[in-house]
Design a protein around this motif. Structure first.
Motif, PDB file in Angstrom:
ATOM      1  N   GLN A  75       0.671  -1.144  -0.161  1.00  0.00           N
ATOM      2  CA  GLN A  75       0.314   0.389  -0.106  1.00  0.00           C
ATOM      3  C   GLN A  75       1.022   1.369  -0.191  1.00  0.00           C
ATOM      4  OE1 GLN A  75      -2.676   1.046  -0.092  1.00  0.00           O
ATOM      5  NE2 GLN A  75      -3.424   2.439   0.406  1.00  0.00           N
ATOM      6  N   ARG A 128      -4.575   2.625  13.311  1.00  0.00           N
ATOM      7  CA  ARG A 128      -6.253   2.494  12.617  1.00  0.00           C
ATOM      8  C   ARG A 128      -7.057   1.131  13.139  1.00  0.00           C
ATOM      9  NH1 ARG A 128      -7.740   5.838   9.057  1.00  0.00           N
ATOM     10  NH2 ARG A 128      -8.850   4.918   7.688  1.00  0.00           N
ATOM     11  N   TYR A 160      -3.297   9.832  -1.104  1.00  0.00           N
ATOM     12  CA  TYR A 160      -3.194   9.756   0.913  1.00  0.00           C
ATOM     13  C   TYR A 160      -1.882  10.855   0.763  1.00  0.00           C
ATOM     14  CZ  TYR A 160      -5.224   5.199   0.942  1.00  0.00           C
ATOM     15  OH  TYR A 160      -6.374   4.189   0.938  1.00  0.00           O
ATOM     16  N   TYR A 214      -4.236  12.119   7.411  1.00  0.00           N
ATOM     17  CA  TYR A 214      -4.937  11.443   6.800  1.00  0.00           C
ATOM     18  C   TYR A 214      -6.201  11.211   7.516  1.00  0.00           C
ATOM     19  CZ  TYR A 214      -5.000   6.047   5.960  1.00  0.00           C
ATOM     20  OH  TYR A 214      -5.490   4.815   6.024  1.00  0.00           O
TER      21      TYR A 214
HETATM   22  N1  UDP Z   1      -3.624  -2.638   7.011  1.00  0.00           N
HETATM   23  C1  UDP Z   1      -2.821  -3.407   6.597  1.00  0.00           C
HETATM   24  N2  UDP Z   1      -3.660  -4.732   5.958  1.00  0.00           N
HETATM   25  C2  UDP Z   1      -4.670  -4.753   5.695  1.00  0.00           C
HETATM   26  C3  UDP Z   1      -5.197  -3.741   6.198  1.00  0.00           C
HETATM   27  C4  UDP Z   1      -4.483  -2.543   7.329  1.00  0.00           C
HETATM   28  O1  UDP Z   1      -1.557  -4.070   6.950  1.00  0.00           O
HETATM   29  O2  UDP Z   1      -5.311  -5.839   6.079  1.00  0.00           O
HETATM   30  C5  UDP Z   1      -2.402  -1.172   7.127  1.00  0.00           C
HETATM   31  C6  UDP Z   1      -1.866  -1.080   6.171  1.00  0.00           C
HETATM   32  O3  UDP Z   1      -1.257   0.039   6.665  1.00  0.00           O
HETATM   33  C7  UDP Z   1      -3.181   0.195   5.895  1.00  0.00           C
HETATM   34  C8  UDP Z   1      -3.637   0.432   7.152  1.00  0.00           C
HETATM   35  O4  UDP Z   1      -3.518  -0.440   7.985  1.00  0.00           O
HETATM   36  O5  UDP Z   1      -3.135   1.115   4.875  1.00  0.00           O
HETATM   37  C9  UDP Z   1      -4.756   1.270   7.186  1.00  0.00           C
HETATM   38  O6  UDP Z   1      -6.376   0.609   6.809  1.00  0.00           O
HETATM   39  P1  UDP Z   1      -7.730   1.276   6.258  1.00  0.00           P
HETATM   40  O7  UDP Z   1      -8.142   0.078   6.233  1.00  0.00           O
HETATM   41  O8  UDP Z   1      -8.237   2.284   7.195  1.00  0.00           O
HETATM   42  O9  UDP Z   1      -7.010   2.361   4.789  1.00  0.00           O
HETATM   43  P2  UDP Z   1      -7.377   2.802   3.970  1.00  0.00           P
HETATM   44  O10 UDP Z   1      -9.216   2.274   3.660  1.00  0.00           O
HETATM   45  O11 UDP Z   1      -7.469   3.843   4.089  1.00  0.00           O
HETATM   46  O12 UDP Z   1      -6.716   2.865   3.051  1.00  0.00           O
END
Ligand code: UDP
Length: 390
Positions: A160, A175, A330, A365
């Motif tokens: 990511q 988070r 982001y 963020y």
């Molecule tokens: N993350 C991870 N594994 C997962 C889900 C999330 O490592 O299965 C980490 C990853 O770094 C991600 C962050 O947690 O960018 C936040 O996840 P979220 O799903 O909240 O991200 P968003 O929906 O904002 O992209």
């Protein structure tokens, strides 16, 4: 170009922050011009029907959630809600896992039934004690140890962000909740719902309720600034762009989406996997932390919208290095990126008649409710400063 028109507030960006600020200021009697370089409302929360008639989020999933009654009450003036419990899964080592980590995940890991007491003891023995986790690796290993961290977080985060969890603030992986009971909701906030007719419809209602707001889509900031004399500017775009990137570009992370639609008939072959007819996968979102696929997640929005339709659409999400031709999705939550932002923040703080609000202008963020809260607070501040014009 001559500034041949005038407005009270010129607002750059028609996403959450710009539209909420415009609605509030217009309710206080001020004229607002809102412009956006894109041809649609809602910024990255923009949603709508795709060619198959399925309601999708064009820029990736936007799961509305909030603990703030005030923010929910405010948005409720413009939309009814569809209550959702956002449930997701992780797919790794060739199988689906309950995610975020909870007692079900632990049972899947053990391959036998367990209970909260056993899981809690296991975590106590397995976690790596760190009093104050200083980065995203530490925040997870201090709760669940290395193995589950490597299984679910390390690879996903590397894909990511294209950086190691060690190089990201603790708040990024922090988070994600970790629970010892069977609560498998992705989010923990008290209010979790989607606007019943979608975000775009909510923003349209907001604009219809604001006769003092004039909207111009497909217009660049530079053109708008030259065209309208204004007493105050509200900028919700990228702060480094506002200053011509004079200290160099700030780092952002971008995304590319690949949508695929399936007819009700085609979905018949997926029934065993999805666990119910009319769907492609077993949950709203499936995360793919492993390096065997280049995408991070697949989202099937129909699980959350409750739309009654035979077809369904999935969106694969591919992380991407940001270039000036991409949408910045982001800001990078890391110390050196924040330090680079601080140079721009110093300039922004000294602007007498410009407000910087939203995820891009404050390089934070932030979730949608936080952005809404920021816009409400800024509008209150401006109404105190300039008074009401009613
Ligand atoms: N993350 C991870 N594994 C997962 C889900 C999330 O490592 O299965 C980490 C990853 O770094 C991600 C962050 O947690 O960018 C936040 O996840 P979220 O799903 O909240 O991200 P968003 O929906 O904002 O992209």
């Amino acid at each position: 170009m001559e500034a041949d028109r005038s407005t009270d507030f010129l607002i750059i960006g028609a996403g959450f922050s710009g539209l909420v600020a415009a609605e509030r200021l217009s309710s206080a009697g001020w004229k607002c011009v809102v412009v956006d370089r894109r041809n649609h409302l809602g910024g990255n929360a923009y949603d709508g029907l795709d060619a198959a008639g399925v309601l999708i989020h064009h820029y990736g999933p936007h799961y509305f959630r909030s603990n703030s009654r005030r923010i929910v009450d405010y948005l409720s003036s413009f939309t009814a809600w569809h209550q959702v419990s956002y449930t997701i899964k992780s797919h790794t080592r060739g199988r689906y896992w309950s995610f975020p980590i909870n007692l079900n995940t632990f049972e899947e890991y053990l391959g036998r039934p367990s209970n909260t007491a056993e899981f809690t003891t296991w975590l106590e023995q397995t976690r790596i004690p760190i009093t104050e986790p200083g980065n995203s690796e530490e925040v997870i290993i201090s709760q669940v140890g290395r193995e589950l961290y490597e299984l679910f977080f390390e690879g996903y985060t590397l894909k990511q962000w294209q950086r190691h969890p060690r190089e990201l603030d603790a708040s990024v992986c922090g988070r994600i909740p970790i629970r010892t009971d069977r609560d498998d909701r992705y989010l923990s906030e008290s209010f979790q719902a989607l606007p019943k007719q979608g975000y775009t419809a909510m923003f349209e209602t907001m604009l219809n309720a604001s006769p003092g707001v004039e909207l111009h889509l497909g217009m660049e900031f530079s053109e708008a600034r030259a065209r309208w004399k204004h007493k105050h500017l509200i900028f919700t775009g990228a702060v480094d762009e506002f200053y011509g990137r004079r200290f160099g570009p700030l780092p952002y992370r971008s995304l590319r989406f690949e949508a695929e639609s399936f007819s009700a008939e085609e979905l018949l072959t997926r029934e065993a996997i999805a666990g119910q007819p009319g769907f492609w996968q077993p949950a709203l979102q499936v995360n793919y932390p492993g390096p065997e696929v280049p995408f991070t997640r697949i989202v099937e929005m129909k699980h959350a919208t409750g739309q009654q339709i035979g077809a369904s659409t999935i969106m694969r999400e591919y992380p991407k290095n940001w270039t000036p031709d991409d949408e910045p999705f982001y800001p990078i939550p890391a110390p050196e990126a924040r330090a680079a932002y601080e140079r721009y923040a110093t300039l922004a703080a000294a602007e007498p008649a410009t407000s910087f609000i939203g995820r891009l202008a404050t390089y934070r963020y932030y979730n949608m409710d936080q952005v809404t809260g920021m816009a409400l607070a800024e509008a209150d501040k401006l109404i105190t400063l300039y008074g009401s014009n009613l």
